[in-house]
Every structure is written in C-alpha cells, then in structure tokens.
Design an enzyme around this catalytic site. Structure first.
Site, PDB file in Angstrom:
ATOM      1  N   ASP A  13       0.819  -1.211   0.000  1.00  0.00           N
ATOM      2  CA  ASP A  13       0.000   0.000   0.000  1.00  0.00           C
ATOM      3  C   ASP A  13       0.854   1.264   0.000  1.00  0.00           C
ATOM      4  O   ASP A  13       0.467   2.298   0.562  1.00  0.00           O
ATOM      5  CB  ASP A  13      -0.977   0.008   1.194  1.00  0.00           C
ATOM      6  CG  ASP A  13      -1.769  -1.281   1.271  1.00  0.00           C
ATOM      7  OD1 ASP A  13      -2.289  -1.688   0.227  1.00  0.00           O
ATOM      8  OD2 ASP A  13      -1.842  -1.898   2.350  1.00  0.00           O
ATOM      9  N   LYS A  16       2.288   1.955  -5.192  1.00  0.00           N
ATOM     10  CA  LYS A  16       3.020   1.448  -6.370  1.00  0.00           C
ATOM     11  C   LYS A  16       2.217   1.643  -7.647  1.00  0.00           C
ATOM     12  O   LYS A  16       2.772   1.957  -8.684  1.00  0.00           O
ATOM     13  CB  LYS A  16       3.288  -0.062  -6.225  1.00  0.00           C
ATOM     14  CG  LYS A  16       4.270  -0.427  -5.155  1.00  0.00           C
ATOM     15  CD  LYS A  16       4.482  -1.924  -5.106  1.00  0.00           C
ATOM     16  CE  LYS A  16       3.239  -2.693  -4.686  1.00  0.00           C
ATOM     17  NZ  LYS A  16       2.798  -2.482  -3.303  1.00  0.00           N
ATOM     18  N   GLY A  40      -4.448  -4.373  -4.373  1.00  0.00           N
ATOM     19  CA  GLY A  40      -5.454  -3.419  -4.829  1.00  0.00           C
ATOM     20  C   GLY A  40      -4.768  -2.109  -5.166  1.00  0.00           C
ATOM     21  O   GLY A  40      -4.064  -1.554  -4.346  1.00  0.00           O
ATOM     22  N   HIS A  41      -4.912  -1.682  -6.406  1.00  0.00           N
ATOM     23  CA  HIS A  41      -4.311  -0.416  -6.834  1.00  0.00           C
ATOM     24  C   HIS A  41      -5.419   0.560  -7.174  1.00  0.00           C
ATOM     25  O   HIS A  41      -6.345   0.197  -7.883  1.00  0.00           O
ATOM     26  CB  HIS A  41      -3.493  -0.612  -8.117  1.00  0.00           C
ATOM     27  CG  HIS A  41      -2.237  -1.386  -7.915  1.00  0.00           C
ATOM     28  ND1 HIS A  41      -1.601  -2.041  -8.933  1.00  0.00           N
ATOM     29  CD2 HIS A  41      -1.496  -1.583  -6.816  1.00  0.00           C
ATOM     30  CE1 HIS A  41      -0.516  -2.621  -8.459  1.00  0.00           C
ATOM     31  NE2 HIS A  41      -0.440  -2.365  -7.176  1.00  0.00           N
ATOM     32  N   GLN A 224       2.074  -6.272  -3.351  1.00  0.00           N
ATOM     33  CA  GLN A 224       2.560  -6.345  -1.963  1.00  0.00           C
ATOM     34  C   GLN A 224       3.940  -5.671  -1.862  1.00  0.00           C
ATOM     35  O   GLN A 224       4.172  -4.727  -2.589  1.00  0.00           O
ATOM     36  CB  GLN A 224       2.584  -7.778  -1.431  1.00  0.00           C
ATOM     37  CG  GLN A 224       1.206  -8.386  -1.248  1.00  0.00           C
ATOM     38  CD  GLN A 224       0.677  -9.004  -2.517  1.00  0.00           C
ATOM     39  OE1 GLN A 224       1.369  -9.729  -3.195  1.00  0.00           O
ATOM     40  NE2 GLN A 224      -0.558  -8.722  -2.841  1.00  0.00           N
TER      41      GLN A 224
HETATM   42  P1  IMP Z   1      -2.466 -12.999   1.739  1.00  0.00           P
HETATM   43  O1  IMP Z   1      -1.552 -12.408   0.715  1.00  0.00           O
HETATM   44  O2  IMP Z   1      -3.915 -12.757   1.479  1.00  0.00           O
HETATM   45  O3  IMP Z   1      -2.135 -14.446   2.005  1.00  0.00           O
HETATM   46  O4  IMP Z   1      -2.158 -12.244   3.143  1.00  0.00           O
HETATM   47  C1  IMP Z   1      -0.902 -12.370   3.812  1.00  0.00           C
HETATM   48  C2  IMP Z   1      -0.507 -11.028   4.427  1.00  0.00           C
HETATM   49  O5  IMP Z   1      -0.201 -10.099   3.398  1.00  0.00           O
HETATM   50  C3  IMP Z   1      -1.601 -10.381   5.275  1.00  0.00           C
HETATM   51  O6  IMP Z   1      -0.985  -9.701   6.363  1.00  0.00           O
HETATM   52  C4  IMP Z   1      -2.226  -9.369   4.328  1.00  0.00           C
HETATM   53  O7  IMP Z   1      -2.832  -8.292   5.012  1.00  0.00           O
HETATM   54  C5  IMP Z   1      -0.998  -8.924   3.555  1.00  0.00           C
HETATM   55  N1  IMP Z   1      -1.304  -8.409   2.207  1.00  0.00           N
HETATM   56  C6  IMP Z   1      -1.607  -9.137   1.115  1.00  0.00           C
HETATM   57  N2  IMP Z   1      -1.801  -8.322   0.064  1.00  0.00           N
HETATM   58  C7  IMP Z   1      -1.601  -7.079   0.493  1.00  0.00           C
HETATM   59  C8  IMP Z   1      -1.629  -5.795  -0.158  1.00  0.00           C
HETATM   60  O8  IMP Z   1      -1.845  -5.659  -1.374  1.00  0.00           O
HETATM   61  N3  IMP Z   1      -1.356  -4.729   0.637  1.00  0.00           N
HETATM   62  C9  IMP Z   1      -1.056  -4.858   1.956  1.00  0.00           C
HETATM   63  N4  IMP Z   1      -1.013  -6.022   2.595  1.00  0.00           N
HETATM   64  C10 IMP Z   1      -1.281  -7.123   1.869  1.00  0.00           C
END
Ligand code: IMP
Length: 426
Positions: A13, A16, A40-41, A224
């Site tokens: 977040d 990017k 999410g962008h 991420q």
């Molecule tokens: P997962 O990717 O859904 O398995 O989540 C694993 C961890 O990554 C969790 O702490 C999520 O909140 C975090 N996470 C996954 N995608 C994002 C993102 O796009 N932005 C921020 N945190 C993310």
C-alpha cells in the site's frame, strides 16, 4: 533495452500502482509478476478513479500491452469481472495477455484460506482470504491448475479430479465441511471463464522477450512489498510469493541482466494490514492523523491499516535485497501540518542497537525504535510541482531519507493525481 522493476519497500500500500501508471507512459509493456487479487491499486486519471486488482496498471494506456506473468495466481472470475468493469468504462482490455503458466485460484482455495485463518485463532495471519496462500501451496505441491489448462477441458477435469481427492478429504475430515463438487467448478471455469479468457492466454515469456529484443522499455510491476515477501519479509506474517525485485525474474521469465533499474516505492510513513511485528507502529493521535488524512483503509478489504513513522532500518534492508537504484516517496503531503516528524534510524533490543534489520524474529518482536525527530511543515504540499517549491523542512526530510537509506530519492508524490508528482533529483 532492459526492464525497470517497481517494488514496494514496506508492507504494501505504498502507492506502487500510481507510479507504475506514471512510468507506464514510457513503456511498451507492463508485466505483473506475483501475487493475485490480494493486491489493490487505485489510479486516478483525469479525475476518474480506477480500482485494479489483477490487471496491470498499464492497461489505461492504449500503447501498452499489459501482461499477467506466470508468477501471478489468478481467479478467472475476478479477472473477468475486472475486465468487464474496465470495458464498461471505455478502457479496452483486448491487449491484455495472461501467461498460460499462471496458476489458477479455484473456489476451494478461498474456502481453505478462511478455514486455516479460523483454525489459527489468535495467531491468525490476517490474510485477505482470497485463496492466495492455498493456491501457491498447490503450486509448490505440484497439483495446481494453470491458465493453460483452461484451453484443454479433458486435462482440466483430470487435474481437478486428482487434486480434489486430497482437498475434499481435508475439507470434510479436518474441517468438517462439505466436499466441493468437481462438475460445478468445471462448468463455471470451462463453460463460462475459458471462452472469455482464451484469446488472452499466451506464452508470456516469448512476449516479454520479443519486446526486450526489439529494444523496447518494459516495466515489471510487483504487488505487496519487501516486508511481505515469503523469504525476506516478517515470516510468517507475509504473503506466499516473492514481491522483491528478484521475483520479477522468476515471475516473468527474465534474468537479472535484463533489469537495469529498480525503483523502491516508500510511503513517507509506514502502514501495515494484518498481523505481525511493526516497530514504529503508532497508537496515538498522530497515527489517527495518518490513517484519516491518508485514507489508510484497504482498497480491497476495507480494513483500517496500522499506521507508524517511517522506518529507515526497513529501507536499508529493502535497498539491499532489491538492489534499489532509487526511491520514490509517496504521500508526502499527508505529513502536512504535523509539528514534528520522526524517522526510525535504528532499533534497540535487549540493550543492543541494531542499524540493520535483525534476522531473528524474536529480536525483531522485541525491537523498539530509535528515532530522530525533525521539524514538520505547515505548508500544503499538494500543489508543489517542483523541488524548489518545497518548504525547507520537507526538503530536509527527503534528504534525511536519502542519507539514512543510502539510496537517492527520485520521484516524490504529493497527491493521488498523475500531475501530483515531481522529480527530486532531476
Ligand atoms: P495474503 O496475501 O492474502 O495471504 O495475506 C498475507 C498477508 O499479506 C496479510 O498480512 C495481508 O494483510 C498482507 N497483504 C496481502 N496483500 C496485500 C496488499 O496488497 N497490501 C497490503 N497487505 C497485503
């Protein structure tokens, strides 16, 4: 011509998408290399806001080929919904290409993600429950289905049947749930999704290399960020793929020598969603300021993000593991009006000072930040269009970041629109 990589340096977040969108103007191709619709962008173009999860940001330019690389896990239903949304708003998705080697997220991945989280109870990871981890787990177990399987119904059904033999035992015997029905999934994926996606499924490695061979610029877009990286992040509170710059190689099929620029995106403060250590986390009114003014709520899940001061220890680590060539600082304007701004320059744990990220999780969990405090600024930065217009305090803040991270600051963002970016070292 080599590739540019855009990578998050914190816990995601960082903004990017906005920089990818801006840089995409000079590229012929934008390749997403890992993650799925956990990302999410939000892009704001000509006052219009676009929320994207899977389609690479470059889709908004007519001259860009957006590619979803083999390292991405794709829920075809989500991808199709996103394509429909773009088409309905006049954005063509005809050029979109999806690697045939990208793994598919199937409905049971999502169900298992939620079940594993519930099973972990208070130790839950705080995943997005999109099925990301279970889909990558199937990939590693070599039982996953890939986009190319949508092109061959016989193979799709055969693989699905094989994986469900095991998965249904887990669902029924471990979690006491109903088994999933192979025919139901096959009908939805083969009859509804496959016809729509077939024209887009391609040999993405060949496409990427024909661009490189032709001397065109391509952009590799990570989702991420460094501290959510499966290997380099705060394990186990991480995602199940490799957002670091090296992930661009495996997730798109290029080698390190194809990359000549790695841009690390850092928010002017830090946020984190989900569980896990966060040394500079704030629980006071400054934290509330960052969340409210910065609108720090998940694009995807709506969750309130945890706020904190900028952490230079993290930036130094991100500089190393990504070989950053420059930093892009986002949301500098959110700090407007604060009396002072703090930057964490080291950690302290059990009486010891750590200038570099401690490798041991127990040390990281015990770490408290050592701060340097800098004067804040009262000016509204959202209209700043060049470095010379910055108040001295904001200029000092950016220079301090450069010194502390050991990486030059390139671009700086002061608002959501494309025009609200200026070059710090032009
Ligand atoms: P997962 O990717 O859904 O398995 O989540 C694993 C961890 O990554 C969790 O702490 C999520 O909140 C975090 N996470 C996954 N995608 C994002 C993102 O796009 N932005 C921020 N945190 C993310």
């Amino acid at each position: 011509m080599p590739a540019t990589v855009v990578v998050g340096t914190q816990w995601g977040d960082e903004g990017k998408g906005k920089f990818t969108d801006l840089l995409a103007g000079d590229m012929s191709m934008v390749v997403r290399y890992q993650g799925g619709h956990n990302a999410g962008h939000t892009l704001v173009v000509a006052g219009e806001s676009f929320a994207l999860q899977l389609v690479p940001s470059g889709v908004l330019y007519e001259h860009v080929t957006p590619v979803i690389g083999n390292g991405v896990v794709v829920d075809p239903r989500v991808l199709i919904a996103e394509m429909d949304m773009l088409e309905s708003r006049g954005v063509s998705t005809e050029r979109l290409r999806l690697s045939g080697n990208a793994h598919l997220i199937l409905p049971y991945h999502q169900e298992l993600d939620a079940l594993y989280e519930r099973h972990l109870g208070k130790n839950k990871l705080g995943t997005t429950k999109r099925g990301i981890g279970p889909a990558y787990a199937d990939r590693s177990m070599r039982v996953g289905l890939r986009a190319q399987d949508l092109l061959d119904p016989r193979i799709f059904r055969k693989k699905l049947g094989a994986v469900l033999e095991h998965t249904n035992k887990v669902l029924t015997r471990v979690f006491n749930r109903l088994p999933v029905d192979a025919d139901e999934i096959a009908t939805e994926y083969l009859d509804v999704c496959a016809p729509r996606l077939t024209p887009h499924i391609a040999d993405a490695v060949a496409l990427v290399h024909s661009e490189l061979d032709a001397g065109h610029n391509i952009l590799m877009e990570g989702a991420q960020a460094t501290f959510l990286d499966l290997d380099h992040g705060t394990y186990p509170f991480v995602t199940s793929s490799n957002p670091v710059a090296g992930g661009a190689c495996t997730g798109a099929g290029i080698g390190p020598r194809d990359i000549n620029r790695v841009i690390g995106i850092a928010k002017a403060y830090v946020t984190r969603v989900g569980s896990g250590p966060f040394p500079t986390e704030l629980f006071d009114e400054v934290g509330d300021h960052l969340v409210e003014v910065g609108q720090e709520y998940g694009t995807n899940t709506g969750r309130r993000r945890r706020p904190g001061w900028l952490d230079a220890v993290m930036l130094r680590y991100a500089a190393r593991v990504n070989s950053l060539s420059e930093l892009a600082i986002t949301k500098l304007d959110i700090l407007d009006g604060l009396e002072t701004v703090k930057v964490c320059v080291a950690y302290e744990a059990e009486g010891e000072r750590h200038d570099q990220l401690p490798y041991h999780q127990s040390v990281l969990h015990k770490s408290t930040p050592v701060y340097e405090e800098l004067p804040g600024w009262k000016t509204d930065l959202s209209e700043v269009t060049e470095r010379s217009q910055l108040p001295a305090e904001a200029e000092d803040y950016l220079q301090f970041i450069e010194e502390q991270a050991g990486v030059p600051v390139g671009m700086v963002g002061v608002g959501p629109a494309r025009r609200q970016v200026f070059n710090f070292n032009a």
